[in-house]
Design an enzyme around this catalytic site. Structure first.
Site, PDB file in Angstrom:
ATOM      1  N   LYS A  81       1.036  -1.120   0.109  1.00 60.93           N
ATOM      2  CA  LYS A  81      -0.330   0.054   0.297  1.00 60.93           C
ATOM      3  C   LYS A  81       0.402   1.342  -0.449  1.00 60.93           C
ATOM      4  CE  LYS A  81      -4.120   1.456   3.022  1.00 60.93           C
ATOM      5  NZ  LYS A  81      -4.713   1.901   4.052  1.00 60.93           N
ATOM      6  N   SER A 150      -9.104   2.558   1.545  1.00 62.67           N
ATOM      7  CA  SER A 150      -8.191   2.316   1.764  1.00 62.67           C
ATOM      8  C   SER A 150      -7.190   1.615   0.872  1.00 62.67           C
ATOM      9  CB  SER A 150      -7.590   3.739   2.881  1.00 62.67           C
ATOM     10  OG  SER A 150      -7.169   3.158   3.868  1.00 62.67           O
ATOM     11  N   SER A 174     -10.505  -0.299   7.310  1.00 63.63           N
ATOM     12  CA  SER A 174      -9.294  -0.707   5.192  1.00 63.63           C
ATOM     13  C   SER A 174      -8.801  -1.649   5.128  1.00 63.63           C
ATOM     14  CB  SER A 174      -8.931   0.715   5.513  1.00 63.63           C
ATOM     15  OG  SER A 174      -9.556   2.191   5.318  1.00 63.63           O
TER      16      SER A 174
END
Length: 439
Positions: A81, A150, A174
């Site tokens: 990420k 996210s 998330s």
């Protein structure tokens, strides 16, 4: 559907000469990336990805050419990420702020991935600073739908089979929401179990690194390698875990369709001999409905971005700007009260589990399936946020579909007992799992 099988266990157990194994895994990654990424858009665009991956491959071969054995993740492509710093890649965090302002040194998790021989596949898409903002990523089950919040890019990359393992973070939902929406396994360890160095933080009292794989055996392997001081439990005991279902408003935070599926799942487990107890919880119902957790997060967000915001306010997206401005109005005393409430709830949940004889809390992972993109909704915090507030470990297992879209079954354990959570999840897995790559 843009789904392919991608087993972490199979890739870790690959045979052949090191160069052949690396070629095979890298070729598969590049092939699927080329086929699927234009439609899914899970990754942050990278100008020279093939060149960077070629350098990583060469370094791996040089490092381990004479070694008798190879590290556990040798040649496995792992997506990360875009909140975690990775050497050679800018950190943008879904933001328009200058990348050189945000980018920093790699933290211990990325260094651990490299030590284990992983190939960093690339950075995955996130909402701005993991808070809010538009994202291009689409759900591999149906690109008209969102992949979640996210950690969207990480979940979508694993669901599509572009890579077998991805790293995300969770503040409110998330990891759990994208895992549920994309039909993959999403594991959020106990708060603080995985170090957060090398991560751009949203809310230091909530933020937790998490992981995505296509199946539970893969997640167990990933946790054993990446969660510090992991002590895997081969088997709990001969008995089945006692399951706790929260009573009250918590179980109203879902659509009628999701509730019907969950009731049916619980009914099947009861028929198989599982005890299920519906329990009044040690939190106030209005706390879940109210804005306390959001205020807490926005207060910490404002403090994390204090210096950047002063000079770069206009480069922030409007939702994050407004959140920071609201957070500035929250006093340090109020934030300390919230931190104290976290500790109280963590203690109360542990005591309640002992008192009621509960091994595992269970619930739907989300209140609905993945919304359509135009609905501008990337998930619901209600089913996941309260457990994150308490710091509890949780996992979403792909367990059902509604209208061809996945829905996860969430299991929540006792704070600090992550190994026990995964062991109990292993007990449940055969009874509830479905193969999302073949659904």
């Amino acid at each position: 559907m843009l789904l392919n099988r991608s087993s972490l266990i199979e890739m870790m157990n690959g045979t052949g000469e090191p160069e052949v194994r690396l070629e095979r895994s890298l070729d598969l990654y590049m092939e699927r990336f080329g086929q699927l990424e234009p439609q899914i858009r899970a990754f942050v665009p990278e100008a020279d990805a093939e060149l960077r991956l070629g350098r990583e491959k060469a370094l791996l071969l040089h490092t381990y050419s004479e070694a008798d054995s190879k590290p556990a993740l040798f040649g496995v492509p792992v997506a990360v990420k875009d909140l975690l710093h990775v050497e050679g890649l800018p950190t943008r965090a879904g933001s328009q702020l200058p990348a050189d302002l945000l980018t920093g040194p790699e933290g211990s998790l990325v260094l651990r991935l490299r030590f284990l021989g992983a190939l960093i596949a690339g950075k995955t898409v996130t909402e701005e600073f993991a808070y809010n903002g538009p994202i291009a990523t689409r759900n591999p089950h149906n690109t008209a739908h969102t992949p979640g919040g996210s950690s969207a890019g990480s979940a979508a990359a694993v669901a599509a089979g572009i890579c077998p393992l991805a790293v995300g973070t969770q503040t409110l939902r998330s990891v759990i929401a994208p895992a549920s929406f994309c039909g993959v396994v999403g594991f959020k360890p106990s708060y603080g179990r995985v170090p957060l160095d090398g991560v751009l933080l949203l809310s230091p009292s909530f933020d937790t690194i998490g992981f995505f794989t296509q199946d539970l055996p893969g997640m167990e392997a990933a946790a054993a390698l990446l969660v510090p001081d992991w002590e895997a439990i081969p088997a709990i005991s001969a008995r089945k875990p006692v399951l706790g279902v929260p009573a009250g408003v918590y179980m109203e935070l879902m659509s009628p369709e999701v509730k019907a599926v969950f009731i049916a799942q619980i009914g099947i487990l009861e028929q198989l001999g599982y005890q299920v107890r519906h329990v009044d919880m040690p939190w106030k119902d209005e706390f879940i409905y109210g804005d306390a957790m959001i205020r807490f997060i926005e207060g910490e967000l404002a403090r994390e971005h204090e210096h950047w915001f002063a000079e770069h306010r206009e480069e922030y997206g409007l939702p994050v700007q407004e959140a920071i401005l609201r957070g500035r109005q929250i006093t340090d005393e109020e934030l300390e009260q919230y931190r104290g409430q976290q500790m109280i709830l963590r203690r109360d949940l542990k005591e309640l589990m002992v008192q009621e004889g509960i091994d595992l809390w269970v619930s739907p992972a989300q209140g609905g399936t993945a919304p359509k993109v135009e609905e501008n909704n990337t998930g619901w915090a209600g089913m996941a946020a309260i457990w994150g507030f308490a710091g509890s470990p949780s996992i979403s297992l792909p367990a059902a579909t509604i209208g061809s879209m996945p829905l996860g079954f969430q299991c929540i354990g006792t704070y600090g007992e992550d190994e026990t959570l995964l062991a109990w999840a292993r007990e449940l897995w055969p009874h509830i799992a479905y193969n999302s790559a073949e659904a």
